[in-house]
Write a protein that holds these residues in place. Structure first.
Motif, PDB file in Angstrom:
ATOM      1  N   PHE A 121       0.837  -1.198   0.000  1.00  0.00           N
ATOM      2  CA  PHE A 121       0.000   0.000   0.000  1.00  0.00           C
ATOM      3  C   PHE A 121       0.875   1.253   0.000  1.00  0.00           C
ATOM      4  O   PHE A 121       0.630   2.187  -0.766  1.00  0.00           O
ATOM      5  N   ALA A 122       1.891   1.270   0.844  1.00  0.00           N
ATOM      6  CA  ALA A 122       2.783   2.431   0.910  1.00  0.00           C
ATOM      7  C   ALA A 122       3.463   2.673  -0.445  1.00  0.00           C
ATOM      8  O   ALA A 122       3.591   3.815  -0.891  1.00  0.00           O
ATOM      9  N   TYR A 123       3.871   1.605  -1.102  1.00  0.00           N
ATOM     10  CA  TYR A 123       4.527   1.718  -2.414  1.00  0.00           C
ATOM     11  C   TYR A 123       3.566   2.288  -3.452  1.00  0.00           C
ATOM     12  O   TYR A 123       3.906   3.221  -4.180  1.00  0.00           O
ATOM     13  N   PRO A 157      -6.650   1.522   3.065  1.00  0.00           N
ATOM     14  CA  PRO A 157      -7.794   0.687   2.673  1.00  0.00           C
ATOM     15  C   PRO A 157      -8.438   0.007   3.884  1.00  0.00           C
ATOM     16  O   PRO A 157      -7.789  -0.239   4.901  1.00  0.00           O
ATOM     17  N   MET A 158      -9.703  -0.299   3.747  1.00  0.00           N
ATOM     18  CA  MET A 158     -10.475  -0.893   4.836  1.00  0.00           C
ATOM     19  C   MET A 158      -9.819  -2.172   5.356  1.00  0.00           C
ATOM     20  O   MET A 158      -9.755  -2.383   6.569  1.00  0.00           O
ATOM     21  N   ASN A 159      -9.324  -3.038   4.476  1.00  0.00           N
ATOM     22  CA  ASN A 159      -8.749  -4.302   4.951  1.00  0.00           C
ATOM     23  C   ASN A 159      -7.528  -4.063   5.831  1.00  0.00           C
ATOM     24  O   ASN A 159      -7.344  -4.749   6.827  1.00  0.00           O
ATOM     25  N   LEU A 160      -6.703  -3.082   5.498  1.00  0.00           N
ATOM     26  CA  LEU A 160      -5.545  -2.783   6.346  1.00  0.00           C
ATOM     27  C   LEU A 160      -5.972  -2.110   7.644  1.00  0.00           C
ATOM     28  O   LEU A 160      -5.411  -2.392   8.703  1.00  0.00           O
ATOM     29  N   ARG A 161      -6.971  -1.239   7.567  1.00  0.00           N
ATOM     30  CA  ARG A 161      -7.469  -0.591   8.789  1.00  0.00           C
ATOM     31  C   ARG A 161      -8.035  -1.621   9.761  1.00  0.00           C
ATOM     32  O   ARG A 161      -7.782  -1.556  10.965  1.00  0.00           O
ATOM     33  N   ASP A 173      -7.576  -4.714  14.618  1.00  0.00           N
ATOM     34  CA  ASP A 173      -7.585  -6.024  15.291  1.00  0.00           C
ATOM     35  C   ASP A 173      -6.322  -6.218  16.117  1.00  0.00           C
ATOM     36  O   ASP A 173      -6.377  -6.725  17.244  1.00  0.00           O
ATOM     37  N   ARG A 174      -5.175  -5.834  15.553  1.00  0.00           N
ATOM     38  CA  ARG A 174      -3.905  -5.990  16.274  1.00  0.00           C
ATOM     39  C   ARG A 174      -3.857  -5.083  17.499  1.00  0.00           C
ATOM     40  O   ARG A 174      -3.366  -5.481  18.554  1.00  0.00           O
TER      41      ARG A 174
END
Length: 94
Positions: free
Chosen positions: A58-60, A70-74, A79-80
């Motif tokens: 994503f950063a790249y 993006p929602m999946n990374l958020r 969660d972490r």
């Protein structure tokens, strides 16, 4: 970290080593960014290796656009964070 580099290159469809130095630094900086959120990754675990690879991808891709995470990374980040707080309490003790 070499394994995560290979995952990242696969995600970005890069086949040669021309950008390896840059990508390795991107992985390190992504790992440091996640650590700033209190997320300590164990890169021997597939889920952690993929999380770091996806975060760096994503950063790249986003280095010029400035899009939102993006929602999946958020969701994975949240969660972490929740997992860490439930394990160690709300204070930063570990």
């Amino acid at each position: 970290m070499e394994y995560v580099l290979e995952l990242l290159k696969f995600d970005l469809s890069l086949r040669n080593t021309a950008r390896d130095t840059y990508l390795m630094e991107l992985l390190k900086s992504s790992q440091e960014q996640l650590q700033s959120y209190g997320i300590i990754l164990d890169l021997q675990k597939s889920a952690d290796a993929m999380f770091l690879s996806d975060w760096a991808a994503f950063a790249y891709r986003n280095r010029l656009e400035g899009e939102e995470l993006p929602m999946n990374l958020r969701l994975r980040l949240n969660d972490r964070i929740v997992e860490k707080r439930s394990r160690y309490g709300s204070e930063d003790s570990g």
